[in-house]
Design an enzyme around this catalytic site. Sequence first.
Site, PDB file in Angstrom:
ATOM      1  N   THR A 110       0.873  -1.179   0.000  1.00 45.31           N
ATOM      2  CA  THR A 110       0.000   0.000   0.000  1.00 45.31           C
ATOM      3  C   THR A 110       0.904   1.221   0.000  1.00 45.31           C
ATOM      4  O   THR A 110       1.641   1.440   0.970  1.00 45.31           O
ATOM      5  CB  THR A 110      -0.890   0.032   1.262  1.00 45.31           C
ATOM      6  N   LYS A 145      -7.810   1.737  -3.229  1.00 43.42           N
ATOM      7  CA  LYS A 145      -7.502   1.299  -1.854  1.00 43.42           C
ATOM      8  C   LYS A 145      -7.625   2.461  -0.857  1.00 43.42           C
ATOM      9  O   LYS A 145      -8.243   2.326   0.191  1.00 43.42           O
ATOM     10  CB  LYS A 145      -6.081   0.716  -1.832  1.00 43.42           C
ATOM     11  N   LYS A 187      -1.797   4.980   8.571  1.00 44.51           N
ATOM     12  CA  LYS A 187      -0.970   5.028   7.355  1.00 44.51           C
ATOM     13  C   LYS A 187      -1.856   5.289   6.128  1.00 44.51           C
ATOM     14  O   LYS A 187      -1.570   6.160   5.307  1.00 44.51           O
ATOM     15  CB  LYS A 187      -0.222   3.693   7.184  1.00 44.51           C
TER      16      LYS A 187
END
Length: 295
Positions: A93, A168, A243
């Site tokens: 990611t 995402k 994050k």
Amino acid sequence: MSKIGFIGLGNMGLPMAINLVKAGHEVHAFDLVPAAVEAAKSAGMTTYDKAANAVSDADIIVTMLPNGKIVLSVFDEIIPAAKAGAVIIDSSTIDVSSAKKAHEMAEAANLGCLDAPVSGGVGGAENGTLTFMVGGSDDSFAKSEEVLNVMGRRLVHCGPGGAGQSAKICNNMLLGISMIGACEAFSLAEKLGLDQKALFDVVSTSSGSCWSVNTYCPVPGVGPQSPADNDYNPGFAAALMLKDLNLSQQAASESGMATPMGEHAAALYQAMVDDDGANTDFSGMINFLKTMKRD
Ligand code: NAD
């Protein structure tokens, strides 16, 4: 069966690579941490002392790394070593700009590339049930489908390079916001003397229903089993939610989009992490909110 180079054998990467071995693929693996390399060797992978050596014979290369800066430095090292026609799948990611840069680097060397971040966590990695959100060309997607299907249960080809990372972070920004909303609703209900199960029964079948309530309720004992029923052990740790929220805010800033709720969600998860909550499940936000004072 394919020859697969696998770089990054951490909590996610190792079980993903093990599933590839179990499916009969030849996995050539590298990580900076010797214990991870040992574990890969014991699981039947061929291990190397350098990332470039692990990828030189591979048809497909998977990277599963902490952040965009590291992904780009690994791409720098592996691209000159990769063989013609190989496809590099980055499942980390990372920020959308770095993902697009990674595509440019691979394309300049005539290699295929996909950004293919996952959802499903360590459990999904172990069970081969991850969801992959994929950005890249139809050709690279077609060449990678078989390998991705070993590690995941659902593949969504979202669009060109960067589209997987975009999907995402938009999903996880919405998740962070909706989880905080669920935590606030259940906390307020408690103060009002409303039974938590009664609120669950109403919300989960009404217009407030969402995954954060129906599937992953932050209150123990009222919905399907969730980290709340396991003392808020992750699950999905608050540090990982932070994050992803920060990545969403980086993308919002770079694209000039106002996302005030996402910004506020990032600030609240930052406060929870700073309050020793990094390794608490992100639904533990409910307990952090209860420590906050109303002005
Ligand atoms: P991790 O920290 O456990 O693993 C990362 C691995 O990369 C480590 O083993 C590290 O040694 C290795 N590494 C770092 N720099 C390297 C380099 N230059 N060369 C080779 N190896 C290197 O992290 P993780 O939990 O496995 O997550 C990996 C990625 O997946 C992250 O981007 C994370 O955001 C994402 N992700 C994690 C989860 C989760 O639940 N853990 C869920 C979805 C997505």
